[in-house]
Design a protein around this motif. Structure first.
Motif, PDB file in Angstrom:
ATOM      1  N   ILE A 143       0.837  -1.200   0.000  1.00 14.94           N
ATOM      2  CA  ILE A 143       0.000   0.000   0.000  1.00 14.94           C
ATOM      3  C   ILE A 143       0.872   1.249   0.000  1.00 14.94           C
ATOM      4  CG2 ILE A 143      -1.737   1.321   1.264  1.00 14.94           C
ATOM      5  CD1 ILE A 143      -2.770  -1.251  -0.112  1.00 14.94           C
ATOM      6  N   ASP A 144       1.930   1.244   0.793  1.00  7.37           N
ATOM      7  CA  ASP A 144       2.856   2.382   0.803  1.00  7.37           C
ATOM      8  C   ASP A 144       3.485   2.594  -0.566  1.00  7.37           C
ATOM      9  OD1 ASP A 144       2.462   3.130   3.419  1.00  7.37           O
ATOM     10  OD2 ASP A 144       4.211   2.066   4.200  1.00  7.37           O
ATOM     11  N   SER A 145       3.749   1.508  -1.274  1.00  3.88           N
ATOM     12  CA  SER A 145       4.306   1.625  -2.618  1.00  3.88           C
ATOM     13  C   SER A 145       3.290   2.244  -3.566  1.00  3.88           C
ATOM     14  CB  SER A 145       4.738   0.249  -3.134  1.00  3.88           C
ATOM     15  OG  SER A 145       5.281   0.347  -4.432  1.00  3.88           O
ATOM     16  N   MET A 159       4.341   6.603  -0.563  1.00  6.51           N
ATOM     17  CA  MET A 159       4.880   6.886   0.768  1.00  6.51           C
ATOM     18  C   MET A 159       6.140   6.068   1.003  1.00  6.51           C
ATOM     19  SD  MET A 159       4.937   8.350   3.701  1.00  6.51           S
ATOM     20  CE  MET A 159       3.394   9.119   4.189  1.00  6.51           C
ATOM     21  N   ASN A 160       6.149   4.847   0.459  1.00  8.55           N
ATOM     22  CA  ASN A 160       7.296   3.965   0.650  1.00  8.55           C
ATOM     23  C   ASN A 160       8.589   4.618   0.175  1.00  8.55           C
ATOM     24  OD1 ASN A 160       8.127   1.321   1.573  1.00  8.55           O
ATOM     25  ND2 ASN A 160       8.649   0.874  -0.553  1.00  8.55           N
ATOM     26  N   ASN A 202       2.496  16.298  -7.229  1.00 12.97           N
ATOM     27  CA  ASN A 202       1.149  16.840  -7.083  1.00 12.97           C
ATOM     28  C   ASN A 202       0.108  15.726  -7.002  1.00 12.97           C
ATOM     29  OD1 ASN A 202       1.864  19.625  -7.194  1.00 12.97           O
ATOM     30  ND2 ASN A 202       2.145  19.435  -9.409  1.00 12.97           N
ATOM     31  N   VAL A 203       0.378  14.633  -7.694  1.00 15.49           N
ATOM     32  CA  VAL A 203      -0.531  13.484  -7.643  1.00 15.49           C
ATOM     33  C   VAL A 203      -0.215  12.611  -6.432  1.00 15.49           C
ATOM     34  CG1 VAL A 203      -1.261  11.371  -8.824  1.00 15.49           C
ATOM     35  CG2 VAL A 203      -0.928  13.476 -10.130  1.00 15.49           C
ATOM     36  N   PHE A 204       1.048  12.296  -6.247  1.00 11.02           N
ATOM     37  CA  PHE A 204       1.466  11.435  -5.130  1.00 11.02           C
ATOM     38  C   PHE A 204       1.942  12.324  -3.982  1.00 11.02           C
ATOM     39  CE2 PHE A 204       1.731   8.690  -8.854  1.00 11.02           C
ATOM     40  CZ  PHE A 204       1.052   7.569  -8.394  1.00 11.02           C
ATOM     41  N   ARG A 205       0.953  12.895  -3.286  1.00 12.66           N
ATOM     42  CA  ARG A 205       1.258  13.869  -2.244  1.00 12.66           C
ATOM     43  C   ARG A 205       1.947  13.240  -1.032  1.00 12.66           C
ATOM     44  NH1 ARG A 205      -4.364  16.033  -1.270  1.00 12.66           N
ATOM     45  NH2 ARG A 205      -3.424  16.754   0.676  1.00 12.66           N
ATOM     46  N   ASN A 206       1.755  11.944  -0.817  1.00 10.61           N
ATOM     47  CA  ASN A 206       2.444  11.292   0.289  1.00 10.61           C
ATOM     48  C   ASN A 206       3.956  11.407   0.142  1.00 10.61           C
ATOM     49  OD1 ASN A 206       0.197  10.551   1.669  1.00 10.61           O
ATOM     50  ND2 ASN A 206       0.454   8.346   1.433  1.00 10.61           N
ATOM     51  N   LEU A 207       4.444  11.293  -1.078  1.00 10.92           N
ATOM     52  CA  LEU A 207       5.879  11.417  -1.310  1.00 10.92           C
ATOM     53  C   LEU A 207       6.340  12.836  -0.998  1.00 10.92           C
ATOM     54  CD1 LEU A 207       8.613  10.439  -2.231  1.00 10.92           C
ATOM     55  CD2 LEU A 207       7.889  10.741  -4.613  1.00 10.92           C
ATOM     56  N   GLY A 225      13.828  16.164  13.093  1.00 10.61           N
ATOM     57  CA  GLY A 225      13.242  16.101  14.424  1.00 10.61           C
ATOM     58  C   GLY A 225      12.186  15.023  14.524  1.00 10.61           C
ATOM     59  N   THR A 226      11.049  15.366  15.124  1.00  9.85           N
ATOM     60  CA  THR A 226       9.973  14.387  15.311  1.00  9.85           C
ATOM     61  C   THR A 226       9.052  14.272  14.093  1.00  9.85           C
ATOM     62  OG1 THR A 226       8.667  16.117  16.402  1.00  9.85           O
ATOM     63  CG2 THR A 226       9.881  14.574  17.828  1.00  9.85           C
ATOM     64  N   ALA A 227       9.262  15.118  13.069  1.00  9.40           N
ATOM     65  CA  ALA A 227       8.349  15.104  11.920  1.00  9.40           C
ATOM     66  C   ALA A 227       8.260  13.734  11.246  1.00  9.40           C
ATOM     67  CB  ALA A 227       8.747  16.183  10.908  1.00  9.40           C
ATOM     68  N   PRO A 228       9.390  13.074  10.923  1.00 10.46           N
ATOM     69  CA  PRO A 228       9.273  11.744  10.306  1.00 10.46           C
ATOM     70  C   PRO A 228       8.566  10.733  11.209  1.00 10.46           C
ATOM     71  CG  PRO A 228      11.469  12.632   9.957  1.00 10.46           C
ATOM     72  CD  PRO A 228      10.798  13.519  10.966  1.00 10.46           C
ATOM     73  N   CYS A 229       8.788  10.833  12.525  1.00 14.75           N
ATOM     74  CA  CYS A 229       8.146   9.921  13.476  1.00 14.75           C
ATOM     75  C   CYS A 229       6.634  10.099  13.462  1.00 14.75           C
ATOM     76  CB  CYS A 229       8.703  10.190  14.879  1.00 14.75           C
ATOM     77  SG  CYS A 229       7.884   9.275  16.204  1.00 14.75           S
ATOM     78  N   VAL A 230       6.184  11.348  13.505  1.00 13.58           N
ATOM     79  CA  VAL A 230       4.752  11.637  13.492  1.00 13.58           C
ATOM     80  C   VAL A 230       4.134  11.183  12.171  1.00 13.58           C
ATOM     81  CG1 VAL A 230       3.046  13.501  13.508  1.00 13.58           C
ATOM     82  CG2 VAL A 230       4.970  13.548  15.112  1.00 13.58           C
ATOM     83  N   MET A 231       4.802  11.496  11.079  1.00 16.84           N
ATOM     84  CA  MET A 231       4.319  11.077   9.768  1.00 16.84           C
ATOM     85  C   MET A 231       4.186   9.564   9.695  1.00 16.84           C
ATOM     86  SD  MET A 231       6.308  11.220   6.131  1.00 16.84           S
ATOM     87  CE  MET A 231       7.371   9.875   6.713  1.00 16.84           C
ATOM     88  N   ASN A 232       5.179   8.854  10.177  1.00 15.76           N
ATOM     89  CA  ASN A 232       5.165   7.393  10.107  1.00 15.76           C
ATOM     90  C   ASN A 232       4.028   6.804  10.941  1.00 15.76           C
ATOM     91  OD1 ASN A 232       6.659   4.720   9.500  1.00 15.76           O
ATOM     92  ND2 ASN A 232       6.419   4.691  11.711  1.00 15.76           N
ATOM     93  N   GLY A 233       3.865   7.293  12.167  1.00 19.79           N
ATOM     94  CA  GLY A 233       2.795   6.778  13.023  1.00 19.79           C
ATOM     95  C   GLY A 233       1.422   7.005  12.401  1.00 19.79           C
TER      96      GLY A 233
END
Length: 386
Positions: free
Chosen positions: A208-210, A214-215, A301-306, A317-325
């Motif tokens: 799904i991440d792929s 997001m992956n 613009n299409v794959f906004r997760n990336l 900082g904590t941004a990647p951690c929050v995003m991942n959770g």
């Protein structure tokens, strides 16, 4: 003989790791298997590999596992603390970290602190706590050997090269099943559609991440820590054929690439047997047949997760951690049909907006940020469902 603990032995990477170990019985010996709750498959693996110990994370499945392994002298354990304990044992030389999500962080750090080499397939460990993990590996003299095909490719391309002469780390992405689609087209994407990856056979979460790309964002953050490079030295290109697994561009303009058929057993074997190469179960590329290799830029613009992930890479900082959770919760809710494919992005964006940012987090801060992100993401999902 390397003695191997497999964290996540019943998942996609774990099953393929078992294949590699069975092909190299004189070099590799599995001693510990860990699974979340699939005790049926783990029992089969344990008997076949004649391991010393097994751990099921879900303690409610321990009784069933005991019955499945009756008549053997295999040690049977359960629970998260048991996982942290077995990876530290003297009969383990290398740990295959293939547990899904942030759950793999604790056992991986425990293994590092015990001086065990890590074959890392759990990218979330570095996404959430890259600074802490890499510093611990340095302090304990531990090798972090990447198992992801992209990071394995980069690792191979860097052999014999000087770090200062690297210009770009170039991650390749297949583009997933929705390459070329518009956001309007993706409004009706179902979990079944998103799980149909064109090239790779992976577990549900990674697939799904792929599909959402997001992956690739997670991989960019992982590459930042694995190879000690700034975000400006990381590039991403879409390569639909999945033959070039990633590349490294050097200061003089030269580019090195690692090519191979899309089969995870190759990077798994390379990590487990490093620095040697042996015959593998992976078939060779046939350059005698016509082959087209194409590359293009991802559509942010299409794959906004990336785009979100790359912003979190810059912010740190904590941004990647929050995003991942938040993403782990969003994927879980999408798979059970509670939110739509595009709403996964909304969940991640809204969670990042609501959780406070810490620029220099310690471990407790990361655990707190992860917990808060999951709670808020769950609340957002309920609101979207309503």
């Amino acid at each position: 003989m390397k003695r191997v603990a497999i964290l996540g032995s019943t998942g996609s990477i774990g099953r393929q790791t078992v294949d590699v170990i069975k092909m190299h019985p004189e070099e590799l010996k599995a001693t510990v298997l860990v699974a979340n709750r699939n005790v049926e498959l783990m029992a089969v693996q344990a008997r076949e590999l004649k391991v010393k110990s097994v751990v099921v994370a879900d303690e409610s499945r321990r009784k069933e596992l005991v019955e499945l392994l009756s008549g053997t002298d295999i040690e049977i354990l359960s629970g998260r603390e048991a996982i942290n304990e077995v990876v530290r044992r003297i009969d383990v030389d290398i740990v295959v970290a293939a547990m899904v999500g942030f759950s793999g962080f604790g056992p991986t750090l425990s293994a590092i602190e015990a001086g065990k080499d890590i074959a890392l397939a759990n990218k979330e460990t570095l996404v959430v706590a890259g600074s802490i993990v890499m510093q611990a590996a340095k302090e304990h003299g531990v090798n972090i050997l990447p198992v992801d095909s992209e990071h394995s490719a980069i690792f191979q391309c860097l052999q014999g090269e000087r770090h200062a002469e690297v210009d770009k780390i170039i991650l390749t992405a297949s583009g997933g099943p929705f390459r070329g689609w518009t956001r309007q087209q993706m409004e009706s994407v179902s979990p079944i559609m998103a799980l149909r990856h064109p090239n790779w056979s992976m577990g549900a979460k990674v697939t799904i991440d792929s599909a959402s790309m997001m992956n690739k964002g997670l991989e960019a953050i992982e590459a930042r820590w694995l190879f000690d490079v700034d975000a400006k030295h990381i590039d991403i290109v879409v390569h639909p054929q999945s033959i070039v697994h990633s590349m490294v561009a050097f200061a003089d303009g030269a580019v090195k690439a690692q090519l191979g058929v899309p089969d995870m057993r190759l990077p798994i074997q390379y990590a487990l047997l490093y620095p040697t190469r042996k015959v593998s179960p992976v078939k060779n590329l046939d350059f005698g047949n016509p082959m087209q290799l194409t590359f293009e830029r991802p559509d942010l613009n299409v794959f906004r997760n990336l785009a979100i992930a790359l912003n979190c890479l810059d912010k740190g900082g904590t941004a990647p951690c929050v995003m991942n959770g938040a993403n782990e919760i969003a994927v879980e809710k999408f798979l059970i049909g509670e939110i739509s494919f595009l709403q996964m992005t909304d969940v991640v964006e809204q969670t990042l907006a609501r959780v406070g940012h810490e620029a220099q987090p310690d471990m407790q801060t990361l655990y707190d940020a992860d917990n808060e992100a999951r709670n808020i993401a769950t609340e957002i999902c309920h609101g979207l469902q309503a």
